[in-house]
Structures are given as structure tokens and as C-alpha cells.
Design an enzyme around this catalytic site. Structure first.
Site, PDB file in Angstrom:
ATOM      1  N   ASN A 150      34.200  59.743  32.975  1.00  0.00           N
ATOM      2  CA  ASN A 150      34.870  58.622  32.224  1.00  0.00           C
ATOM      3  C   ASN A 150      34.131  57.709  31.575  1.00  0.00           C
ATOM      4  O   ASN A 150      34.563  56.913  30.742  1.00  0.00           O
ATOM      5  CB  ASN A 150      36.042  57.983  33.216  1.00  0.00           C
ATOM      6  CG  ASN A 150      37.029  58.816  33.339  1.00  0.00           C
ATOM      7  OD1 ASN A 150      36.899  60.222  32.967  1.00  0.00           O
ATOM      8  ND2 ASN A 150      38.301  58.617  33.872  1.00  0.00           N
ATOM      9  N   LYS A 209      34.092  49.422  38.796  1.00  0.00           N
ATOM     10  CA  LYS A 209      34.488  49.725  37.340  1.00  0.00           C
ATOM     11  C   LYS A 209      33.884  48.573  36.523  1.00  0.00           C
ATOM     12  O   LYS A 209      33.614  48.677  35.420  1.00  0.00           O
ATOM     13  CB  LYS A 209      35.862  49.961  37.468  1.00  0.00           C
ATOM     14  CG  LYS A 209      36.689  50.441  36.219  1.00  0.00           C
ATOM     15  CD  LYS A 209      36.169  51.934  35.975  1.00  0.00           C
ATOM     16  CE  LYS A 209      37.001  52.442  34.817  1.00  0.00           C
ATOM     17  NZ  LYS A 209      37.880  53.186  35.290  1.00  0.00           N
ATOM     18  N   ALA A 264      46.172  62.613  35.650  1.00  0.00           N
ATOM     19  CA  ALA A 264      45.241  63.036  34.676  1.00  0.00           C
ATOM     20  C   ALA A 264      45.353  64.493  34.054  1.00  0.00           C
ATOM     21  O   ALA A 264      45.228  64.609  32.916  1.00  0.00           O
ATOM     22  CB  ALA A 264      43.752  63.156  35.434  1.00  0.00           C
ATOM     23  N   ASP A 301      42.658  56.502  34.661  1.00  0.00           N
ATOM     24  CA  ASP A 301      42.807  57.893  35.333  1.00  0.00           C
ATOM     25  C   ASP A 301      43.254  58.961  34.445  1.00  0.00           C
ATOM     26  O   ASP A 301      42.982  60.255  34.744  1.00  0.00           O
ATOM     27  CB  ASP A 301      43.446  57.575  36.614  1.00  0.00           C
ATOM     28  CG  ASP A 301      42.807  56.800  37.865  1.00  0.00           C
ATOM     29  OD1 ASP A 301      41.350  56.797  37.938  1.00  0.00           O
ATOM     30  OD2 ASP A 301      43.383  55.638  38.092  1.00  0.00           O
ATOM     31  N   GLU A 325      44.025  51.010  37.331  1.00  0.00           N
ATOM     32  CA  GLU A 325      43.137  52.075  37.880  1.00  0.00           C
ATOM     33  C   GLU A 325      43.758  52.429  39.279  1.00  0.00           C
ATOM     34  O   GLU A 325      44.468  51.513  40.057  1.00  0.00           O
ATOM     35  CB  GLU A 325      42.005  51.213  38.178  1.00  0.00           C
ATOM     36  CG  GLU A 325      40.653  52.099  38.639  1.00  0.00           C
ATOM     37  CD  GLU A 325      39.857  53.004  37.659  1.00  0.00           C
ATOM     38  OE1 GLU A 325      39.224  53.826  38.000  1.00  0.00           O
ATOM     39  OE2 GLU A 325      40.276  52.368  36.452  1.00  0.00           O
ATOM     40  N   TYR A 331      33.844  20.644  30.333  1.00  0.00           N
ATOM     41  CA  TYR A 331      35.277  20.475  31.151  1.00  0.00           C
ATOM     42  C   TYR A 331      35.666  19.064  30.617  1.00  0.00           C
ATOM     43  O   TYR A 331      35.689  18.868  29.456  1.00  0.00           O
ATOM     44  CB  TYR A 331      34.781  20.352  32.784  1.00  0.00           C
ATOM     45  CG  TYR A 331      36.090  20.412  33.633  1.00  0.00           C
ATOM     46  CD1 TYR A 331      37.011  21.577  33.296  1.00  0.00           C
ATOM     47  CD2 TYR A 331      36.567  19.453  34.419  1.00  0.00           C
ATOM     48  CE1 TYR A 331      38.177  21.713  34.018  1.00  0.00           C
ATOM     49  CE2 TYR A 331      37.739  19.605  35.267  1.00  0.00           C
ATOM     50  CZ  TYR A 331      38.598  20.890  35.023  1.00  0.00           C
ATOM     51  OH  TYR A 331      39.852  20.923  35.698  1.00  0.00           O
TER      52      TYR A 331
END
Length: 774
Positions: free
Chosen positions: A319, A94, A198, A162, A136, A39
Site C-alpha cells: 500500500n 503509518k 479490501a 485498508d 485505518e 504565539y
């Protein structure tokens, strides 16, 4: 697939630290200097570099490995529009999949905005943070507009998973399924039940593979989509048929070759399936209840090729086979987009992978022996470790070739290897080990070739080019097993040691062993009888130079193998004992542990030998040993016999090797914590050094330590046991060793044998020079 209970799911998400993902530091942060670099004031310098050149964000920040999973919660799973916050567990999930399969970091972002314009504006404002955006659970038709706009306005990859994830995996599956039944995609009749995001994306990708639009019928909740229907949106209008003779699903599937379901459960009946063409292909992808169950489809048509979205049936279209690797490849070349070329590259890579021999780890997970390309397996399994290297590389190549990459990749083999390292499938040490062995393959005897694991390992080692296997065992049994396991053993030597044709060799080996051990009470008859045992025969192959290395241990007890190896091979003259070492590769570094196999309760002299052996063995792997002698005691804090023997062995090592960083006796915690050790015991030879080699006081502590690490940490790679101190490369493996475990030891044995040959050659040349001088 087991039924998931509500209580179990809630407990999973709530227990411990709530949620499924976290942020972890990647740089040191323990000292004030570390914090000043992380930092203020040090962080100002990379800020200024990025100001000068925005691409430097990929160099100095996590941008190149960071994806945003963004949703507004309008189409969450099968739950519908439940709102942005309610969809957060899905977005976290996900993120977890991105990390474990692709090594990609994720921020899940839930945007409480249904207006497409405002949603896009929010995403566009935060986009500079990320290297890619995964959209998504956004409902159609808004998802089409949102994705298209963001692809135009942003200079990073954007993909609505999707749509395209399902499309890519199902397209790979369709390509392979048609190949299995020998049908031409340009001629097959395809029915797509569903007209959401889809379904639209899947059908477009099928057309890119060669499917003809006139052979496709698409249905929504009202039936077949026909061109005379009013109120169609742009996407549905594109697939509307001019036919007027089909309206229902039953009419559509009659004589169809392919059914793709992206709709709801139990809409395709057995009677409908019976009317489909020969060798029908059914992708019933509604989840958790498919359009038709696997059992009903198989009962109706035994010739069906079936895929679902479920894990408990063959050919799962999941997927996760696609999105982690598509983004991985895109991120690694700093792509500005995920374009059609990259999607098609993913399709072809996934399809090709299903045709290659399946790794043992996949067979183990699914409790099968021989998955191979065909009706029951035409899509790779999600756990296939090759997906990250094959699919990611294909996507990256397509990005470069299509002009959307900002960073080139020059060495594709090195890139693929780096991906294996990324997920802990291999380490740099393992890669170097394999490449060295492949450059100098040796003849390796596999003692228990009738064991499936040993046979698979021999075939894999042969296919990877790291050795010339010699299979020891009954040739008929081995060939039968190879056929059952679908293993190609062509070109691999088989030695049936008990066959009459081997009598001359058995007797020759017996005479050699008798001559070697006649002062130990050996007779020729006794030695000849022993040559019917695989360990004696196989080790004699190495002893006589008819093979270079020997692998055993899946069946044989260690005590028996130790007895044989001492009789046949012997211990190197500079040692009184031999031992074994395990290598522990973890994200925190590499450790070498000894003795992990041979000496149950070593005294000080034996520990002295073990310490010498392991120090030399660590150097063999091109690592400078920094050795800690482990005990329950720290530098004389205990006067027990156990502590004193370690202390004595340490003093012997320090006297013999004054330049070797070795000290003890010490507890494991002090050995591995440099700062704690240096603060508490500043006098040690290890001051300021990170210990990489641990010598344990007995076999129980050594084996328990590496076994515990193996069980507790999935990111740990363990290689061993590696024998130390024998005259020839003879290696025993653990009873429960996997194929990869065995192949790892084969690589070590090959390098061991090669180095021995070099040393022998050098010694001979030196002897010749000395004779010439005389």
C-alpha cells in the site's frame, strides 16, 4: 524477508525516544521576537484572517500538509480487535510512512469507540484540524458505513486505506499482469478469496477497469458466495453469483485466469493451481503467510505470474506505493474528497510507471542489474523515487478535472519538480543545474564507458537531454554490456581509441601534445604511446575541441589523473594550483567545501589559490560566497604552523579582495554558528552573515567532513568533486560514485563548457572590435 524477533521489535520501539514520530518546528524560535510571532501576540493576526476566510487555514497553518490517521483498533493487522490504544504503534508506523514517502505530517488518533455513529461524531468534530483523514484498521462492515458517512459530511479527503490502498495497487498490478500475458480483462475469469473490506474494494476497482461481474467468483469463510445464501450483507450480496455448480475454492479456481487472495495463509494448494488456465495470475496477499507460497506456486505452474504482500519476492503489492502519493496529490490541490476518478488516475499512473526504465537507485536497493517490465516486474518498487511525482500529479490532475479541487496547478512540470525537492531527491540548485544543462547540451566524453555505472550515467544523461555522450572504449564490449543492462545506446557515439581506424587521430593528438610539451622532454613516440590510454586520448578530444567536457575517475587513481590533466589541459594562467569543491545541499541550506580532492597538505600560497578558486566557483552557481578559512585555531589562539598558514592565506585574500566576506582562521563550529561567532568575535568580516563556503586546511579534514555528512544524514545531497582552475572542463568522480552522482557532475561539466564557449565568443568579438578600431 528476515524473521522478526519479538525482542528486536520491542527494542526498536522503546530505544532512544519511545515511538516512531515527533513534531518539529518549521519556523525560527530562538529569539523573543520569534516567539512573539509564533504565539501571542503575533498569532492573533492569522487567526483573524482564518475567521474572515476559512480557506486561509491552508495559507497560515499546516492544515494543507496534515493528515489524521484514525482507528478504533477493531481490525489491527492480523491481530483482530485489540482495542484503540493497542493499535497505536501501527498508526504511528503509518504516520512514519506518510512522512518519509510523501512528506506529509500526521497525527495518529486512536478513538476508543466501536459504535459507528459515535465514532463518526468524534471524527467530524476534530476534522477542521486536518487536510485529510486516513481511516485505518476498522473492521467490516462498520468501515463501509463510517467511510461513506464521513465522505458525505466532511469537506476534506477521506480514505479507508485498508480498502482502497490495496485495491489501487492490486488493480495496477492486475492491469499490467494481464498485459504481460496478453489477456483481455473483459474476458478473464477472476476468483477473489476473501470478502472483507479490501476484497470488496479491490473487486469493484477491477470492474471499473473492465472486469465483468459474471466472470467473478467471490468466496468467504463459508465458500463461494451464492445468491441463494441467507444473511448476506449488502456488500457480499452485490457479488453473489447465481451459479449453483461451484461451492469450494478448488471448484472456483478450476480454469480461472486470476486468483486474488485476501484471506489467510496456505488455503490455495499446488493441486488447485495446476487446474488454472494458461499463464495464471496469482495475487496471494495474506500477510505474513500468503495463500500459497511463491515457491509452491512456481513449482506447480512455471508459467504463473505471482504477487504477494512480501518484500522478498517479485511484484510486491504494498500500500505504500499508493496512499502517500494519493493524499499528496489531494492535499496539494486542497481537494474536498478522494473520488473514483482520483483512484483510477493512481491506478493508471502506477501501472504506467512499471513500464518505464527503472532508476539505478531501485536496482541498487534490490541488488539487480536490469529490472524491466515483464513477469518478474509489473509493479513499481516502493523505493522508486518517481512515484511521488508521477502518482501525486496524476491524482491532483484528476481532482481538478473532476471538480473537487479548490486550488489550481498551472505548471505541472514545476509541480513535479517541487515534489522531488520535497523529499530531498533534488534541490532547487540541482533542478536549475539540470534545466540549464538541458537548454545547452554539450559533447561529453565518458572515459570508462565499459564500467556499468559510467555507461548507465551516459545513457541517463542522454535521455534527460543534458549532453551528447561520447563513450570511450571497446565498442563490442560496450554494446554487449548495454544489451546485458537493457540500456538503449542508439544515437550515442562510441569511440574505440585503440582501433586501427583511430590511428590517424592518435598520431594527430600525439603531434599536438608533443608540440605543447616538447620543452618538458616529450617525444612524439612517447606521446603516441600515451594516446592508447583513455585519459590522454579523451582529454585530447577536449583540448582539440572535438569534445567539450571529460568525465573520468571510476577506475583511475587520482594521482594519475592529476598528472595527465596537468600535461594535457593545464592550469588556468591566473592560478598556480587547481583544486576541487563539493557542494553540500541539506535542509539547512547549501555549503561549498574545498579543497576536497587535489592538494593533500597545502601551504599558505596554495590555500590562497584554493580560496580564490572556490570563491569564483561559488559565484558560478549564482551564489554570493561568504568564506570561512577553517582551522583548529580561532583568530590567533594557536601559533602552530597549521594555524599560521591559514591565517596568512586569509590575510592574502583580504588584501587582494577587500570587499569579499572572508575571515579566519576559525574553528568549524564558529564558522557555522553566526550568533556564537558574532558574540565571541564581533570584529570579523563575517559579522551578521551566514557562511556558505568552507576552505579546509588540508585534504584529510575536507574529505572527512563531507564523507561524514554523507554517511550520517540521509537528507544531505552531495555534488562533487567539481574541478576548479583547469583550462577546460575536466572532471574526476569519486570511486564509489552512483549513477546520479555521475550525472550531477555531467550537468556541471556541461554548464562549465557552455560558459567557456560564451567567454571565448565574447573574447573573440572583443578582439575583432579592437582590430577594427586599429
Amino acid at each position: 524477508m528476515a524473521k522478526i524477533k519479538k525482542e528486536d521489535a520491542l527494542l526498536y520501539h522503546e530505544s532512544g525516544r519511545p515511538g516512531k514520530i515527533e513534531v518539529k518546528p518549521t519556523k525560527a524560535y530562538r529569539t523573543q521576537t520569534d516567539l512573539s510571532l509564533a504565539y501571542s501576540p503575533g498569532v492573533a493576526y492569522p487567526c483573524l484572517e482564518i475567521q474572515d476566510n476559512p480557506d486561509n487555514a491552508y495559507r497560515y497553518t499546516d492544515k494543507g500538509n496534515l493528515v489524521a490517521v484514525i482507528s478504533n483498533g477493531t481490525a489491527v493487522l492480523g491481530l483482530g480487535d485489540i482495542g484503540a490504544m493497542s493499535g497505536k504503534p501501527v498508526m504511528e508506523g503509518k504516520g512514519l510512512l506518510f512522512k518519509i514517502y510523501g512528506g506529509i505530517d500526521v497525527f495518529d488518533i486512536e478513538v476508543n469507540e466501536k459504535d459507528p455513529e459515535k465514532f463518526c461524531e468524534a471524527v467530524e468534530r476534530i476534522a477542521p484540524t486536518f487536510g485529510g483523514i486516513n481511516l485505518e484498521d476498522i473492521k467490516a462492515p462498520e468501515c463501509f458505513y463510517i467511510e461513506e458517512r464521513l465522505k458525505k459530511t466532511l469537506d476534506i479527503p477521506v480514505m479507508h486505506d485498508d480498502q482502497h490502498g490495496t485495491a489501487i495497487i492490486s488493480a495496477a498490478g492486475l492491469k499490467n499482469a494481464l498485459e504481460v500475458v496478453k489477456k483481455d480483462i473483459r474476458k478473464v475469469k477472476i476468483v477473489v478469496n476473501g470478502a472483507g473490506a479490501a476484497a470488496i474494494s479491490c473487486t469493484k476497482l477491477y470492474m471499473a477497469l473492465g472486469a465483468q461481474k459474471e466472470n467473478i467468483l467471490m468466496l468467504d469463510s463459508k465458500g463461494v458466495i451464492t445468491s441463494d445464501r441467507e444473511g448476506l450483507n449488502e456488500q457480499k450480496r452485490f457479488f453473489a453469483t447465481d451459479r449453483r455448480d461451484v461451492h469450494t475454492l478448488a471448484e472456483a479456481v478450476n480454469d480461472a485466469d486470476v486468483f486474488v487472495g485476501l484471506s489467510k495463509g496456505n488455503v490455495l494448494s499446488k493441486e488447485m493451481v495446476k487446474t488454472m488456465a494458461k499463464d495464471p495470475i496469482i495475487f496471494a496477499l495474506a500477510n505474513p503467510v500468503p495463500e500459497i507460497s511463491y515457491e509452491d506456486a512456481m513449482e506447480a505452474r512455471p508459467d504463473v505470474l505471482m504477487s504477494t504482500g512480501r518484500t522478498d519476492y517479485p511484484n510486491q503489492i504494498n500500500n505504500v506505493i499508493g496512499f502517500p502519493y494519493i493524499f499528496r496529490g489531494a492535499l496539494d490541490v486542497h481537494a474536498t474528497a478522494i473520488n473514483e476518478e482520483m483512484k483510477m488516475a493512481a491506478v493508471l499512473a502506477i501501472a504506467d510507471l512499471a513500464k518505464k526504465p527503472v532508476p539505478d537507485v531501485v536496482n541498487d536497493v534490490y541488488k539487480v542489474n536490469n529490472l524491466k517490465f515483464g513477469r518478474q516486474y509489473f509493479i513499481p518498487k516502493p523505493v522508486d523515487p518517481r512515484l511521488i511525482s508521477e502518482v501525486s500529479a496524476a491524482v491532483a490532475k484528476a481532482a481538478i478535472k473532476s471538480g473537487v479541487a479548490r486550488k489550481p496547478i498551472e505548471n505541472w512540470n514545476a509541480y513535479k519538480r517541487s515534489l522531488s525537492v520535497l523529499l530531498g531527491q533534488e534541490t532547487k540548485m540541482t533542478q536549475k543545474m539540470y534545466s540549464t544543462a538541458a537548454a545547452h547540451p554539450q559533447r561529453v566524453v565518458f572515459a570508462e564507458a565499459v564500467h556499468p555505472t559510467m555507461l548507465r550515467a551516459a545513457v541517463q544523461a542522454h535521455s534527460e537531454g543534458i549532453c551528447h555522450p561520447i563513450l570511450l572504449g571497446n565498442d563490442e564490449v560496450i554494446m554487449k554490456m548495454a544489451k546485458e543492462l537493457d540500456l538503449n545506446i542508439e544515437g550515442i557515439e562510441i569511440v574505440n581509441l585503440r582501433h586501427p581506424s583511430e590511428q590517424e587521430r592518435r598520431e594527430r593528438y600525439a603531434r599536438i601534445l608533443t608540440e605543447k610539451r616538447q620543452r618538458d622532454g616529450y617525444t612524439f613516440q612517447e606521446a603516441n604511446d600515451k594516446m592508447f590510454e583513455r585519459n590522454y586520448f579523451g582529454m585530447m578530444m577536449v583540448e582539440t575541441g572535438e569534445a567539450d567536457a571529460f568525465i573520468t575517475g571510476l577506475y583511475t587513481k587520482y594521482s594519475n589523473t592529476v598528472k595527465v590533466v596537468k600535461e594535457v589541459i593545464g592550469i588556468r594562467p591566473q592560478y598556480k594550483h587547481f583544486g576541487a569543491m563539493h557542494i553540500i545541499n541539506s535542509p539547512k541550506g547549501t555549503l561549498f567545501l574545498a579543497d576536497t580532492l587535489v592538494n593533500e597538505n597545502p601551504d599558505a600560497e596554495t590555500l590562497f589559490d584554493i580560496a580564490k578558486l572556490v570563491s569564483k566557483s561559488v559565484k558560478f552557481f549564482n551564489v554570493k560566497p561568504v568564506v570561512a578559512m577553517i582551522s583548529h585555531s580561532n583568530f590567533g589562539s594557536s601559533q602552530s604552523d597549521g594555524a599560521q598558514k591559514v591565517k596568512l592565506a586569509t590575510e592574502m585574500m583580504q588584501e587582494r579582495y577587500p570587499d569579499l566576506p572572508i575571515d579566519g582562521e576559525m574553528q568549524l563550529g564558529f564558522a557555522l554558528d553566526k550568533e556564537l561567532r558574532d558574540h565571541q568575535y564581533p570584529f570579523t568580516r563575517l559579522k551578521g552573515k551566514d557562511v556558505n563556503t568552507l576552505v579546509f586546511p588540508n585534504l584529510t579534514s575536507a574529505r572527512s567532513s563531507y564523507k561524514m555528512l554523507q554517511m550520517l544524514d540521509a537528507d544531505v545531497e552531495i555534488i562533487g568533486p567539481i574541478q576548479m582552475g583547469l583550462n577546460k572542463p575536466i572532471h574526476f568522480i569519486d570511486f564509489g560514485a552512483s549513477v546520479r552522482d555521475v550525472v550531477n557532475i555531467v550537468a556541471v561539466a556541461v554548464i562549465d563548457a557552455y560558459v567557456d564557449k560564451i567567454k571565448t565568443r565574447i573574447s573573440r568579438n572583443k578582439a575583432v572590435r579592437e582590430l577594427d578600431a586599429i
